[in-house]
Design a protein around this motif. Sequence first.
Motif, mmCIF file in Angstrom:
data_model
loop_
_atom_site.group_PDB
_atom_site.id
_atom_site.type_symbol
_atom_site.label_atom_id
_atom_site.label_comp_id
_atom_site.label_asym_id
_atom_site.label_seq_id
_atom_site.Cartn_x
_atom_site.Cartn_y
_atom_site.Cartn_z
ATOM 1 N N SER A 1 0.625 -4.065 -9.404
ATOM 2 C CA SER A 1 1.123 -3.299 -10.548
ATOM 3 C C SER A 1 1.024 -1.793 -10.313
ATOM 4 O O SER A 1 1.197 -1.002 -11.249
ATOM 5 C CB SER A 1 0.333 -3.668 -11.817
ATOM 6 N N ARG B 1 5.818 -0.839 -8.721
ATOM 7 C CA ARG B 1 6.642 -1.103 -9.912
ATOM 8 C C ARG B 1 7.970 -0.358 -9.831
ATOM 9 O O ARG B 1 9.026 -0.899 -10.161
ATOM 10 C CB ARG B 1 5.897 -0.691 -11.187
ATOM 11 N N LYS B 2 7.912 0.885 -9.369
ATOM 12 C CA LYS B 2 9.132 1.698 -9.281
ATOM 13 C C LYS B 2 10.130 1.084 -8.308
ATOM 14 O O LYS B 2 11.329 0.965 -8.616
ATOM 15 C CB LYS B 2 8.766 3.118 -8.852
ATOM 16 N N THR C 1 10.227 -2.034 -7.272
ATOM 17 C CA THR C 1 10.653 -3.336 -7.783
ATOM 18 C C THR C 1 11.758 -3.182 -8.814
ATOM 19 O O THR C 1 12.767 -3.902 -8.781
ATOM 20 C CB THR C 1 9.451 -4.089 -8.382
ATOM 21 N N ARG C 2 11.580 -2.253 -9.752
ATOM 22 C CA ARG C 2 12.615 -2.030 -10.773
ATOM 23 C C ARG C 2 13.939 -1.613 -10.133
ATOM 24 O O ARG C 2 15.016 -2.056 -10.554
ATOM 25 C CB ARG C 2 12.156 -0.963 -11.767
ATOM 26 N N LEU D 1 15.599 -4.735 -8.630
ATOM 27 C CA LEU D 1 16.050 -5.733 -9.599
ATOM 28 C C LEU D 1 17.335 -5.330 -10.313
ATOM 29 O O LEU D 1 17.920 -6.148 -11.032
ATOM 30 C CB LEU D 1 14.935 -6.028 -10.602
ATOM 31 N N ARG D 2 17.803 -4.106 -10.107
ATOM 32 C CA ARG D 2 19.123 -3.738 -10.612
ATOM 33 C C ARG D 2 20.234 -4.460 -9.852
ATOM 34 O O ARG D 2 21.347 -4.582 -10.354
ATOM 35 C CB ARG D 2 19.351 -2.225 -10.507
ATOM 36 N N SER E 1 17.867 -10.699 -8.265
ATOM 37 C CA SER E 1 16.627 -11.278 -8.779
ATOM 38 C C SER E 1 15.930 -12.065 -7.680
ATOM 39 O O SER E 1 16.529 -12.378 -6.644
ATOM 40 C CB SER E 1 16.928 -12.195 -9.972
ATOM 41 N N ALA F 1 9.816 -6.309 -4.670
ATOM 42 C CA ALA F 1 10.188 -7.285 -5.693
ATOM 43 C C ALA F 1 9.769 -8.696 -5.285
ATOM 44 O O ALA F 1 9.310 -9.493 -6.119
ATOM 45 C CB ALA F 1 11.696 -7.227 -5.937
ATOM 46 N N THR G 1 5.879 -8.951 -5.563
ATOM 47 C CA THR G 1 5.464 -8.919 -6.963
ATOM 48 C C THR G 1 5.764 -10.246 -7.653
ATOM 49 O O THR G 1 4.899 -10.831 -8.327
ATOM 50 C CB THR G 1 6.167 -7.773 -7.703
#
Length: 305
Positions: free
Chosen positions: A100, A105-106, A108-109, A112-113, A116, A201, A204
């Motif tokens: 986390s 996190r950055k 991964t986000r 995920l755009r 998946s 991603a 995580t």
Amino acid sequence: MEVTALANIDELPLSWTRTHLTRPRWQAIKLPLSGLTWLAYATLPATFTLTHLQREYFANSGLLLRGCPSSVASTLAAAGWETIRVGIEGIIDLTSDSLSRRSIRKMTRAALRFGSVIEVPWNPAAVARLRWLAREARYGERPQLRYLFRTVFEPETRLFVFVDRADEWQGALLLTQPTPTTAVTELMLRRVTAPSGIMEALFTTAGQHLYAEGCRTFSLNEVPFYHLEQDLRPLERLVTLVGRQMTAVYNAHGLYRFKAKFADFWRPVYLCARPRLSIRALVDLFTVSGCLELAASGLYHRRAA
């Protein structure tokens, strides 16, 4: 000497795992110069141990094991095996907040755009698709290492993939799970054209799935030829020196920096042999695993450039 006291050790060498098989399966390679049998990895029944495997199948063989954690190496050393440190293993503590971290996190986000992460059940089509992804991955055109980790999607392994909006595989993690509370990364793949952040991603999402199932430690597998300690023995220094000559084609420091983004702690990884670990055995290991072929390809490309 007979291996003793391994029956009560849950840990296994890297890439070894347990499943509901009634009989063990293993990848055994006869090494030509030393005459040792290299047990690269094995799939054991739940109650089966290295003691059983040696006694029932390899009682009269000289053996070599890699990827041994300290607990296994120390037990083997007490039984007369020769052991040396050859790298370090990164461990994610799934009870911590390491997955986390803001940077993870950055990334991964961002990934995920574009798609998946899903877990893929074993099936022949997925086996073939993972092979295709390996060819599409960075360095897929170079000679590939052999037997150092699992590269084939088998029923006893788990596969997480990053799938884009067009249903194309952009990256994958292949895992083994030797116990319900431990998982080990076998193969990390990322297409050359894949968007940034897909490995973050993958780790995580896989980590979240594993934790929800009761898993508590997630191994990133080995960084070879890399040590946190400086008190190396002569044979350990030799292996490290030879390995670091491969930097152009196998960057251990780069691999360490990538895994350090996730790892909560590191532990040494051992190479173990009986009756002894000779120079011939090391030459065998470098040759059969493809390390020498990979190093030669790097030398060729440097000269061609």
